[in-house]
Motif scaffolding. Structure first.
Motif, PDB file in Angstrom:
ATOM      1  N   ASN A  54     -48.762 103.706 -46.334  1.00 22.43           N
ATOM      2  CA  ASN A  54     -47.674 103.315 -45.433  1.00 22.43           C
ATOM      3  C   ASN A  54     -46.456 102.975 -46.297  1.00 22.43           C
ATOM      4  N   LYS A  55     -45.554 103.940 -46.462  1.00 26.42           N
ATOM      5  CA  LYS A  55     -44.402 103.749 -47.353  1.00 26.42           C
ATOM      6  C   LYS A  55     -43.381 102.755 -46.802  1.00 26.42           C
ATOM      7  N   ASP A  56     -43.543 102.353 -45.539  1.00 27.65           N
ATOM      8  CA  ASP A  56     -42.593 101.416 -44.924  1.00 27.65           C
ATOM      9  C   ASP A  56     -42.669 100.015 -45.512  1.00 27.65           C
ATOM     10  N   VAL A  57     -43.756  99.697 -46.239  1.00 27.25           N
ATOM     11  CA  VAL A  57     -43.902  98.336 -46.774  1.00 27.25           C
ATOM     12  C   VAL A  57     -43.832  98.306 -48.308  1.00 27.25           C
ATOM     13  N   PHE A  58     -43.428  99.409 -48.907  1.00 28.52           N
ATOM     14  CA  PHE A  58     -43.411  99.524 -50.366  1.00 28.52           C
ATOM     15  C   PHE A  58     -42.036  99.970 -50.869  1.00 28.52           C
ATOM     16  N   ALA A  59     -41.627  99.389 -52.003  1.00 28.47           N
ATOM     17  CA  ALA A  59     -40.425  99.857 -52.708  1.00 28.47           C
ATOM     18  C   ALA A  59     -40.735  99.939 -54.195  1.00 28.47           C
ATOM     19  N   GLY A  60     -40.261 101.006 -54.836  1.00 31.47           N
ATOM     20  CA  GLY A  60     -40.375 101.156 -56.282  1.00 31.47           C
ATOM     21  C   GLY A  60     -39.014 100.967 -56.931  1.00 31.47           C
ATOM     22  N   PHE A  61     -38.964 100.981 -58.263  1.00 33.42           N
ATOM     23  CA  PHE A  61     -37.711 100.691 -58.970  1.00 33.42           C
ATOM     24  C   PHE A  61     -36.631 101.724 -58.664  1.00 33.42           C
ATOM     25  N   VAL A  83     -42.362  95.293 -50.206  1.00 34.39           N
ATOM     26  CA  VAL A  83     -42.655  94.559 -51.445  1.00 34.39           C
ATOM     27  C   VAL A  83     -42.408  95.495 -52.627  1.00 34.39           C
ATOM     28  N   TYR A  84     -41.689  94.987 -53.619  1.00 34.10           N
ATOM     29  CA  TYR A  84     -41.509  95.722 -54.868  1.00 34.10           C
ATOM     30  C   TYR A  84     -42.675  95.328 -55.773  1.00 34.10           C
ATOM     31  N   VAL A  85     -43.679  96.185 -55.837  1.00 34.57           N
ATOM     32  CA  VAL A  85     -44.931  95.881 -56.538  1.00 34.57           C
ATOM     33  C   VAL A  85     -44.696  95.625 -58.032  1.00 34.57           C
ATOM     34  N   TYR A 135     -56.186  89.862 -61.034  1.00 36.47           N
ATOM     35  CA  TYR A 135     -56.457  90.764 -62.149  1.00 36.47           C
ATOM     36  C   TYR A 135     -55.722  92.094 -62.011  1.00 36.47           C
ATOM     37  N   TYR A 136     -55.206  92.386 -60.817  1.00 38.94           N
ATOM     38  CA  TYR A 136     -54.737  93.748 -60.543  1.00 38.94           C
ATOM     39  C   TYR A 136     -53.213  93.842 -60.472  1.00 38.94           C
ATOM     40  N   HIS A 137     -52.562  93.327 -61.507  1.00 35.84           N
ATOM     41  CA  HIS A 137     -51.109  93.502 -61.641  1.00 35.84           C
ATOM     42  C   HIS A 137     -50.787  94.978 -61.863  1.00 35.84           C
ATOM     43  N   TRP A 138     -49.588  95.376 -61.458  1.00 33.98           N
ATOM     44  CA  TRP A 138     -49.182  96.770 -61.657  1.00 33.98           C
ATOM     45  C   TRP A 138     -47.696  96.842 -61.934  1.00 33.98           C
ATOM     46  N   PHE A 139     -47.332  97.395 -63.105  1.00 40.08           N
ATOM     47  CA  PHE A 139     -45.931  97.386 -63.517  1.00 40.08           C
ATOM     48  C   PHE A 139     -45.338  98.778 -63.694  1.00 40.08           C
ATOM     49  N   ASP A 140     -45.874  99.765 -62.992  1.00 38.31           N
ATOM     50  CA  ASP A 140     -45.332 101.128 -63.096  1.00 38.31           C
ATOM     51  C   ASP A 140     -45.217 101.727 -61.696  1.00 38.31           C
ATOM     52  N   THR A 141     -43.993 101.720 -61.142  1.00 34.07           N
ATOM     53  CA  THR A 141     -43.807 102.244 -59.782  1.00 34.07           C
ATOM     54  C   THR A 141     -43.172 103.636 -59.784  1.00 34.07           C
ATOM     55  N   SER A 142     -43.286 104.339 -60.926  1.00 31.85           N
ATOM     56  CA  SER A 142     -42.907 105.756 -60.938  1.00 31.85           C
ATOM     57  C   SER A 142     -43.901 106.513 -60.042  1.00 31.85           C
ATOM     58  N   ASN A 143     -43.581 107.745 -59.685  1.00 31.42           N
ATOM     59  CA  ASN A 143     -44.493 108.531 -58.839  1.00 31.42           C
ATOM     60  C   ASN A 143     -45.882 108.634 -59.467  1.00 31.42           C
ATOM     61  N   LYS A 144     -45.905 108.914 -60.772  1.00 33.90           N
ATOM     62  CA  LYS A 144     -47.179 109.043 -61.476  1.00 33.90           C
ATOM     63  C   LYS A 144     -47.925 107.706 -61.499  1.00 33.90           C
ATOM     64  N   GLY A 145     -47.164 106.656 -61.750  1.00 29.73           N
ATOM     65  CA  GLY A 145     -47.756 105.314 -61.786  1.00 29.73           C
ATOM     66  C   GLY A 145     -48.378 104.922 -60.453  1.00 29.73           C
ATOM     67  N   MET A 146     -47.701 105.247 -59.352  1.00 30.01           N
ATOM     68  CA  MET A 146     -48.210 104.880 -58.033  1.00 30.01           C
ATOM     69  C   MET A 146     -49.400 105.742 -57.617  1.00 30.01           C
ATOM     70  N   CYS A 203     -41.109  89.383 -57.251  1.00 32.40           N
ATOM     71  CA  CYS A 203     -41.313  88.174 -58.061  1.00 32.40           C
ATOM     72  C   CYS A 203     -41.548  88.634 -59.507  1.00 32.40           C
ATOM     73  N   GLN A 204     -42.627  88.211 -60.131  1.00 38.14           N
ATOM     74  CA  GLN A 204     -42.960  88.691 -61.473  1.00 38.14           C
ATOM     75  C   GLN A 204     -43.942  89.857 -61.418  1.00 38.14           C
ATOM     76  N   GLY A 205     -44.935  89.745 -60.510  1.00 38.22           N
ATOM     77  CA  GLY A 205     -45.968  90.785 -60.439  1.00 38.22           C
ATOM     78  C   GLY A 205     -46.334  91.230 -59.035  1.00 38.22           C
ATOM     79  N   GLY A 206     -45.551  90.801 -58.026  1.00 38.39           N
ATOM     80  CA  GLY A 206     -45.785  91.270 -56.662  1.00 38.39           C
ATOM     81  C   GLY A 206     -46.752  90.432 -55.844  1.00 38.39           C
ATOM     82  N   TYR A 207     -47.088  89.234 -56.316  1.00 39.91           N
ATOM     83  CA  TYR A 207     -48.016  88.359 -55.594  1.00 39.91           C
ATOM     84  C   TYR A 207     -47.258  87.332 -54.756  1.00 39.91           C
ATOM     85  N   ARG A 208     -46.382  86.580 -55.405  1.00 38.04           N
ATOM     86  CA  ARG A 208     -45.535  85.656 -54.656  1.00 38.04           C
ATOM     87  C   ARG A 208     -44.696  86.440 -53.642  1.00 38.04           C
ATOM     88  N   ALA A 209     -44.274  87.637 -54.040  1.00 42.14           N
ATOM     89  CA  ALA A 209     -43.488  88.508 -53.154  1.00 42.14           C
ATOM     90  C   ALA A 209     -44.285  88.896 -51.909  1.00 42.14           C
TER      91      ALA A 209
END
Length: 248
Positions: free
Chosen positions: A126-133, A230-232, A33-44, A207-213
């Motif tokens: 932990n920013k070491d495991v996250f990437a945004g657009f 992971v690119y969320v 249920y918790y997809h997230w498609f905004d990796t801007s600073n505000k979005g995160m 992937c599409q929503g960061g789950y398979r990824a």
């Protein structure tokens, strides 16, 4: 560990599946249920706030061991593990093989619903495991991108966003190839034939929503890769932003 009061056992499947039988003492939280498609600073910032609320409801505190499970070693359980990695929680695991393997061993199940025991969750990012657009766009020629979607999504014959295709320079390794027939994650010998990458590469999975990824993230960590993110937002964000480059 089932009787350990420091264990939080999370059934990450839909509630219907949970209600038909689950591991003893497990609570149900369907991460899909918790997809997230905004990796801007505000979005995160909003994402971080929402996920902290979620883990507070779940009752995750520093001393707790959290084990997520799925039908198999699947994508929702993997998402839970990655999320706790993202919040620097050390004791986060996926039950290998999920409920499929559990049932094959004739281990006990129950049908009663177990309630949450909320507590204040305060994980450090932990920013070491996250990437945004923005990070990916800036480092397109430096990072190795692993697209965990099916081949049709990757090459554009299956379209699930405003645009078709994939992020430039990405390689396609379908996450489903990580899993054995019995539902467990493949042994390292088999996985290493899929992920022919250098150990010092910086790898970003999507992937599409960061789950398979998230599942591919765990497979790569299992193989000993240190620098994996992971690119969320994944293709749900990238494919719908007309300012970002695509290939197909």
């Amino acid at each position: 560990m089932l009787d350990d009061p420091k264990l939080i056992l999370v059934d990450a499947r839909p509630y219907k599946d949970y209600s038909e039988g689950h591991l003893l003492g497990s609570v149900n939280l369907d991460f899909f249920y918790y997809h997230w498609f905004d990796t801007s600073n505000k979005g995160m910032q909003a994402f971080n706030m929402e996920m902290r609320k979620l883990f507070s409801i779940l009752g995750v505190t520093k001393g707790k061991t959290v084990v997520f499970y799925d039908d198999v070693s699947g994508m929702s359980a993997a998402r839970g593990v990655w999320l706790l990695n993202y919040f620097s929680h050390k004791k986060a695991f996926m039950l290998d093989g999920g409920i499929k393997k559990w049932k094959s061993l004739c281990l006990p199940l129950e049908i009663k619903t177990n309630g949450f025991k909320p507590a204040k969750f305060s994980g450090k990012i932990n920013k070491d495991v996250f990437a945004g657009f923005e990070y990916i766009r800036k480092n397109l020629n430096k990072i190795k991108l692993v697209d965990a979607r099916a081949e049709g999504e990757f090459n554009g014959t299956v379209i699930r966003a405003a645009r078709k295709g994939h992020i430039p320079n990405a390689i396609n390794i379908d996450w489903a190839l990580n899993i054995e027939e019995d539902g467990t994650i493949k042994q390292n010998e088999s996985l290493s034939k899929l992920y022919k990458l250098a150990k010092d590469d910086e790898i970003v999975t999507y992937c599409q929503g960061g789950y398979r990824a998230a599942n591919s993230f765990l497979a790569l960590k299992k193989l000993g890769f240190k620098n994996v993110k992971v690119y969320v937002g994944s293709w749900g964000e990238w494919g719908n932003r007309l300012d970002l480059p695509v290939e197909y």
